[in-house]
Design a protein around this motif. Structure first.
Motif: not given
Lengths: 112, 114
Positions: A31, A33, A48, A95, A97-98, A101, B36, B100
């Protein structure tokens, strides 16, 4: 730990020109973003990308923006044409899977 | 929509004193919360993440407790170190769906002085 690289770190261009921001994600991540941070403001989600497709984009992701990952290498954000309000720091992230990040250090884009 | 609020833009502390950075959120789901940390000219890195079973996450001396009743996820540390000086972001991600994306707060700069 895993690192995300972004090239270039700074880019200055004239309004109306095209710019491509490059992101080298963590090698086994699925993934991808892009986030945008205008000076003094919070980071905001742009888009994303998974399995060669845009999954979700925010209202900040204008028609002039596009993303792709040609040849499974760099994940790119292209802006064509650029506008003054596109000046910001653009952060790439990747990332599994979920999962967590991982962020790159950002590309500072200045549109004159 | 989802939102995250960090009320302090800058927190200045003397080394050795306790740290508390505030984070509250609004979400239509039961989200995951994250902290973060970003040091100067570096990438933001994950410091803490909330657990679904309400265990208290801890890392590098920092901890945070998710309080659903008050929609808060404040970051705490018992004794600040000079190396803790950085920009701290609170963020949330919806627990449902395949998306996400992270929603960030405004960020809090923590400055630890000798």
């Amino acid at each position: 730990g895993p690192k995300v690289l972004q090239i270039p770190s700074h880019q200055i261009i004239d309004m109306g020109q095209m710019v491509t921001l490059n992101c080298d994600p963590v090698s086994n991540h699925l993934y991808f973003y892009w986030y945008k941070q205008i000076l003094g403001q919070q980071m905001e989600f742009l888009v994303n990308f998974y399995n060669g497709k845009v999954m979700e984009k925010s209202k900040l992701f204008k028609d002039q923006f596009s993303v792709e990952r040609p040849d499974g290498s760099y994940f790119t954000l292209k802006i064509q044409p650029t506008a003054l309000e596109d000046s910001a720091v653009y952060f790439c992230a990747s990332s599994l899977w979920q999962g967590e990040q991982y962020f790159g250090p950002g590309t500072r884009l200045t549109v004159l | 929509g989802d939102s995250v609020t960090q009320t302090e833009g800058l927190v200045t502390l003397t080394e050795g004193l306790p740290v508390m950075l505030n984070c509250t959120y609004q979400s239509t789901y039961s989200p995951f919360l994250f902290w973060y940390v970003q040091h100067l000219n570096e990438a933001p890195k994950l410091l803490l993440k909330s657990f679904t079973d309400n265990k208290r996450p801890e890392h590098q001396g920092f901890h945070a407790t998710l309080h659903k009743s008050s929609s808060s996820f404040h970051l705490q540390k018992s004794s600040a170190q000079l190396s803790d000086s950085a920009l701290y972001y609170c963020a949330l991600s919806a627990a449902t769906g395949g998306n996400n994306k992270l929603t960030f707060g405004q960020g809090t700069v923590l400055s630890v002085i000798p």
